[in-house]
Motif scaffolding. Structure first.
Motif, short mmCIF file in Angstrom:
data_model
loop_
_atom_site.label_atom_id
_atom_site.label_comp_id
_atom_site.label_asym_id
_atom_site.label_seq_id
_atom_site.Cartn_x
_atom_site.Cartn_y
_atom_site.Cartn_z
N TYR A 1 0.87 -1.09 0.10
CA TYR A 1 0.10 -0.10 -0.22
C TYR A 1 0.76 1.20 -0.03
CZ TYR A 1 -3.37 3.35 1.39
OH TYR A 1 -4.40 4.53 1.43
N SER B 1 1.66 -10.57 -0.47
CA SER B 1 0.23 -10.09 -0.97
C SER B 1 -0.25 -10.73 -2.06
CB SER B 1 0.44 -8.56 -0.91
OG SER B 1 0.97 -7.90 0.04
N HIS C 1 -4.67 -8.32 -0.34
CA HIS C 1 -4.69 -9.39 0.72
C HIS C 1 -3.73 -10.06 1.18
CE1 HIS C 1 -9.00 -9.11 -0.87
NE2 HIS C 1 -8.53 -9.02 -1.90
N LYS D 1 -7.00 -4.27 -4.53
CA LYS D 1 -7.29 -4.72 -3.50
C LYS D 1 -6.22 -5.52 -2.84
CE LYS D 1 -12.59 -4.90 -3.51
NZ LYS D 1 -13.71 -5.55 -3.79
N LYS E 1 -5.26 -1.93 2.41
CA LYS E 1 -6.37 -2.75 1.72
C LYS E 1 -6.84 -2.38 0.40
CE LYS E 1 -8.30 -3.80 6.33
NZ LYS E 1 -8.01 -5.07 6.47
N LYS E 2 -7.04 -1.17 0.16
CA LYS E 2 -7.69 -0.79 -1.19
C LYS E 2 -7.37 0.53 -1.56
CE LYS E 2 -12.30 -0.14 -0.91
NZ LYS E 2 -13.60 -0.58 -0.69
#
Length: 127
Positions: free
Chosen positions: A18, A92, A86, A84, A63-64
């Motif tokens: 992220y 990830s 995960h 997204k 997360k997004k």
């Protein structure tokens, strides 16, 4: 207009990934070019010497990321990128969904996602 959806595995945690996707200094490290980026919804962004540009729509830290990508003229309906992140045993799992890609740009965009964008991230985290 076409849609594209694909999953990628990147050897970094969702929090690290992220940051790599939203911090302009880190974006420059894996793209090799200055970037304009902020996590402020409604702000505009630019990467890879303005080859990728658009508007940031929504963020959920770690997360997004949801963005509108620009393709020259104002697109109707807008071209939306949703990334997204995960947890995955190898780091990830990235779920990419890109909607409303102009037909004439589809092949370049889908190849670019795999061969440039995510290839650069993969190289960044494996070297």
């Amino acid at each position: 207009m076409k849609d594209f959806k694909k999953y990628y595995i990147i050897p970094a945690s969702p929090v690290e990934l992220y940051a790599a996707l939203t911090n302009p200094a880190t974006i420059q490290l894996w793209t090799g070019a200055p970037a304009i980026m902020t996590t402020e919804p409604g702000s505009e962004f630019s990467m890879w010497d303005d080859n990728i540009a658009g508007k940031n729509l929504e963020f959920e830290e770690g997360k997004k990321i949801i963005q509108q990508w620009y393709f020259g003229e104002e697109e109707e309906p807008p071209s939306i990128v949703t990334i997204k992140l995960h947890e995955h045993a190898q780091g990830s799992s990235v779920e990419l969904k890109h909607t409303n890609i102009p037909d004439e740009a589809y092949d370049d965009i889908t190849e670019g996602w795999t061969d440039v964008y995510f290839a650069a991230l993969l190289e960044f985290y494996t070297h």
